[in-house]
Design an enzyme around this catalytic site. Structure first.
Site, PDB file in Angstrom:
ATOM      1  N   ARG A 245       5.387  21.906 -12.422  1.00 22.61           N
ATOM      2  CA  ARG A 245       6.689  22.542 -13.170  1.00 22.61           C
ATOM      3  C   ARG A 245       6.179  23.148 -14.361  1.00 22.61           C
ATOM      4  O   ARG A 245       4.606  22.394 -15.034  1.00 22.61           O
ATOM      5  CB  ARG A 245       7.960  21.680 -13.802  1.00 22.61           C
ATOM      6  CG  ARG A 245       8.431  20.545 -13.159  1.00 22.61           C
ATOM      7  CD  ARG A 245       9.134  19.477 -13.408  1.00 22.61           C
ATOM      8  NE  ARG A 245      10.132  19.115 -12.566  1.00 22.61           N
ATOM      9  CZ  ARG A 245       9.929  17.424 -11.483  1.00 22.61           C
ATOM     10  NH1 ARG A 245       8.423  17.386 -11.898  1.00 22.61           N
ATOM     11  NH2 ARG A 245      10.584  17.364 -11.036  1.00 22.61           N
ATOM     12  N   LYS A 272       8.961  15.030 -15.360  1.00 24.77           N
ATOM     13  CA  LYS A 272      10.377  15.110 -15.396  1.00 24.77           C
ATOM     14  C   LYS A 272      11.521  13.482 -14.756  1.00 24.77           C
ATOM     15  O   LYS A 272      12.400  12.696 -15.418  1.00 24.77           O
ATOM     16  CB  LYS A 272      11.206  15.759 -14.222  1.00 24.77           C
ATOM     17  CG  LYS A 272      12.511  16.265 -13.972  1.00 24.77           C
ATOM     18  CD  LYS A 272      13.076  16.939 -13.118  1.00 24.77           C
ATOM     19  CE  LYS A 272      14.395  17.548 -13.013  1.00 24.77           C
ATOM     20  NZ  LYS A 272      14.547  18.669 -12.043  1.00 24.77           N
ATOM     21  N   HIS A 335      10.204  28.481 -11.618  1.00 34.19           N
ATOM     22  CA  HIS A 335      10.097  27.677 -10.886  1.00 34.19           C
ATOM     23  C   HIS A 335      10.249  27.781  -9.324  1.00 34.19           C
ATOM     24  O   HIS A 335       9.291  26.707  -8.404  1.00 34.19           O
ATOM     25  CB  HIS A 335      11.193  27.606 -11.513  1.00 34.19           C
ATOM     26  CG  HIS A 335      11.342  25.234 -11.150  1.00 34.19           C
ATOM     27  ND1 HIS A 335      10.642  25.052 -11.305  1.00 34.19           N
ATOM     28  CD2 HIS A 335      12.181  25.275  -9.982  1.00 34.19           C
ATOM     29  CE1 HIS A 335      11.173  23.545 -10.427  1.00 34.19           C
ATOM     30  NE2 HIS A 335      12.645  24.012  -9.681  1.00 34.19           N
ATOM     31  N   ARG A 338       7.171  26.738  -6.774  1.00 37.88           N
ATOM     32  CA  ARG A 338       7.287  24.928  -6.015  1.00 37.88           C
ATOM     33  C   ARG A 338       8.142  24.744  -4.326  1.00 37.88           C
ATOM     34  O   ARG A 338       7.524  24.810  -4.173  1.00 37.88           O
ATOM     35  CB  ARG A 338       8.193  23.845  -7.182  1.00 37.88           C
ATOM     36  CG  ARG A 338       6.863  23.521  -8.276  1.00 37.88           C
ATOM     37  CD  ARG A 338       8.004  22.683  -9.092  1.00 37.88           C
ATOM     38  NE  ARG A 338       8.537  21.218  -8.685  1.00 37.88           N
ATOM     39  CZ  ARG A 338       7.896  20.544  -8.603  1.00 37.88           C
ATOM     40  NH1 ARG A 338       7.255  19.868  -8.741  1.00 37.88           N
ATOM     41  NH2 ARG A 338       8.798  19.457  -8.656  1.00 37.88           N
ATOM     42  N   HIS A 361       8.613  14.729  -6.442  1.00 38.53           N
ATOM     43  CA  HIS A 361       9.806  14.393  -5.796  1.00 38.53           C
ATOM     44  C   HIS A 361      10.057  12.753  -5.097  1.00 38.53           C
ATOM     45  O   HIS A 361       9.468  12.029  -4.927  1.00 38.53           O
ATOM     46  CB  HIS A 361      10.253  14.933  -4.746  1.00 38.53           C
ATOM     47  CG  HIS A 361      10.491  17.090  -5.405  1.00 38.53           C
ATOM     48  ND1 HIS A 361      10.738  18.042  -3.291  1.00 38.53           N
ATOM     49  CD2 HIS A 361      10.978  17.382  -5.806  1.00 38.53           C
ATOM     50  CE1 HIS A 361      10.603  18.957  -5.268  1.00 38.53           C
ATOM     51  NE2 HIS A 361      10.803  18.249  -6.375  1.00 38.53           N
ATOM     52  N   TYR A 370       7.153   3.019  -3.575  1.00 38.10           N
ATOM     53  CA  TYR A 370       5.481   3.162  -3.597  1.00 38.10           C
ATOM     54  C   TYR A 370       4.554   2.745  -4.912  1.00 38.10           C
ATOM     55  O   TYR A 370       5.070   3.330  -5.846  1.00 38.10           O
ATOM     56  CB  TYR A 370       5.830   4.798  -2.615  1.00 38.10           C
ATOM     57  CG  TYR A 370       5.604   6.088  -4.060  1.00 38.10           C
ATOM     58  CD1 TYR A 370       4.430   6.743  -4.399  1.00 38.10           C
ATOM     59  CD2 TYR A 370       7.031   6.183  -4.361  1.00 38.10           C
ATOM     60  CE1 TYR A 370       5.335   7.622  -5.724  1.00 38.10           C
ATOM     61  CE2 TYR A 370       6.939   7.135  -5.634  1.00 38.10           C
ATOM     62  CZ  TYR A 370       6.292   7.831  -5.606  1.00 38.10           C
ATOM     63  OH  TYR A 370       6.429   8.743  -6.968  1.00 38.10           O
TER      64      TYR A 370
END
Length: 409
Positions: A245, A272, A335, A338, A361, A370
């Site tokens: 970002r 984020k 943006h 992305r 994400h 993970y």
């Protein structure tokens, strides 16, 4: 001795500002310019007949009636008064003969002269663009009274069809303001843009803008051929390659990078999703960062050039740099890089989960549990593949672009 009157000039007229109450400014010879609280300016003729002061005669609006034409009318009315006759009937006839052409195109010329006075360059440019590109080609030859809400909606739909709902709404507002001006001056009675609601034009739909491969190349070639500062050129290129970002890039600190290992560790408080994220840097990205290390600040990769205390560049800086290129890429924001990367990488058949992790994400379900380095090898391969794909788009059009793409650019 009568008071000496300083004749008006166009420069002086344009500098006259509205006040809470209307006020007159004399040009001499009975000619007055009355400045209204709304900001409009109206020519009047003041005279006496048979020794008695009479109500002023309206000549017309400025700038629709120019300074020179207003003076010609005042001289004409002075001659009529000298014959002992009221000039009211002649003035009424003159206003009818001089009435602005009632086509949208002709009225827009008058409106623009009044509308953009004192406005910013950006506002003026946007207003003129809306008129010249979409409004006048569609309805310029129509009479003001003949334009319908359907005409306005058709113009907006055409702009939306180009992928620019925001510009469609801006254009609706330009038409609306033009008609408000016309109605105030009795050039129209109905505003056709008034009944075209904003919700019919620009809705809050999710953005779907994806740059085509040739658009990626066009943009980055334009970046490197521009006069934008070298660090900002590299910032825009890195924004494409790293898939992060914008805020994560411009606030990047050197302490987050291990260039020998080709890893950028973005701390959780800068993300984020508030989870630490690792970016596996391509060889191209590492080369750019090494150059920035030589020319950059001690703390930030992209330090601001303003102020004594080191801080990152301002958030709008990269957007401003892209706008300065003058590219015709409607409905595009930074943006979208992305989404562009995600779309093309998925189309190439690369692993979806690894792409999503590279984009930071969150993946729902059991796959979402993970560690920060999961899919490391696949993510390295994806980002290197993406860097080479982007480089190929730049190379594709180099032969038609002047300028170097190395350190000299």
């Amino acid at each position: 001795m009568p008071k000496q009157v300083t004749p008006l000039t166009d420069t002086r007229i344009k500098a006259l500002k509205p006040k809470p109450a209307r006020y007159p400014v004399s040009d001499g010879g009975g000619l007055l310019l009355e400045v209204m609280p709304s900001g409009s300016k109206i020519w009047r003729f003041r005279y006496s007949l048979h020794g008695k002061r009479q109500p002023t005669v309206t000549i017309g609006d400025y700038p629709a009636i120019s300074l020179q034409l207003a003076r010609d009318r005042a001289r004409k009315y002075t001659e009529i008064v000298a014959q002992g006759v009221s000039p009211v009937a002649d003035a009424r006839q003159d206003r009818g003969a001089e009435r602005i052409s009632d086509t949208v195109s002709d009225f827009a010329t008058i409106w623009l002269a009044a509308e953009i006075e004192g406005k910013s360059e950006s506002y003026s440019r946007t207003t003129r663009r809306a008129l010249d590109k979409d409004v006048l080609p569609a309805i310029g030859n129509k009479r003001l009274a003949d334009v319908t809400p359907g005409d306005v909606l058709a113009i907006c739909d055409k702009i939306k069809g180009r992928g620019s709902p925001k510009m469609a709404l801006t254009t609706r507002n330009v038409i609306k303001r033009l008609y408000e001006f016309a109605i105030a001056r009795q050039g129209a009675t109905i505003n056709p843009a008034q009944s075209v609601a904003a919700r019919f034009i620009a809705t809050q739909e999710s953005r779907t803008r994806v740059l085509a491969p040739d658009e990626i190349g066009t943009m980055l070639r334009a970046v490197y051929a521009s006069n934008v500062r070298r660090p900002l050129k590299l910032a825009l290129h890195l924004l494409v390659l790293t898939m992060v970002r914008k805020s994560e890039l411009i606030e990047a600190r050197w302490e987050q990078f291990d260039l020998d290992a080709a890893i950028w560790r973005i701390p959780a408080d800068a993300m984020k999703m508030r989870k630490e994220h690792w970016v596996y840097l391509s060889t191209q990205a590492v080369e750019m960062l090494r150059e920035l290390r030589e020319i950059g600040g001690a703390t930030y990769v992209f330090p601001s050039s303003r102020g004594r205390i080191e801080a990152p560049i301002a958030k709008p800086t990269l957007n401003t740099a892209v706008k300065s290129l003058g590219l015709e890429m409607e409905h595009f924001v930074l943006h979208d890089f992305r989404r562009t990367a995600s779309t093309h990488l998925h189309e190439m058949g690369l692993p979806s989960d690894a792409i999503e992790k590279a984009l930071a994400h969150q993946i729902k379900g059991i796959k979402g549990v993970y560690n920060r380095a999961e899919y490391a090898e696949e993510r390295k391969r994806i980002l290197q593949h993406w860097a080479e794909f982007v480089g190929a788009q730049i190379d594709e059009g180099r032969k038609v672009v002047l300028g170097q793409f190395g350190k000299a650019a």
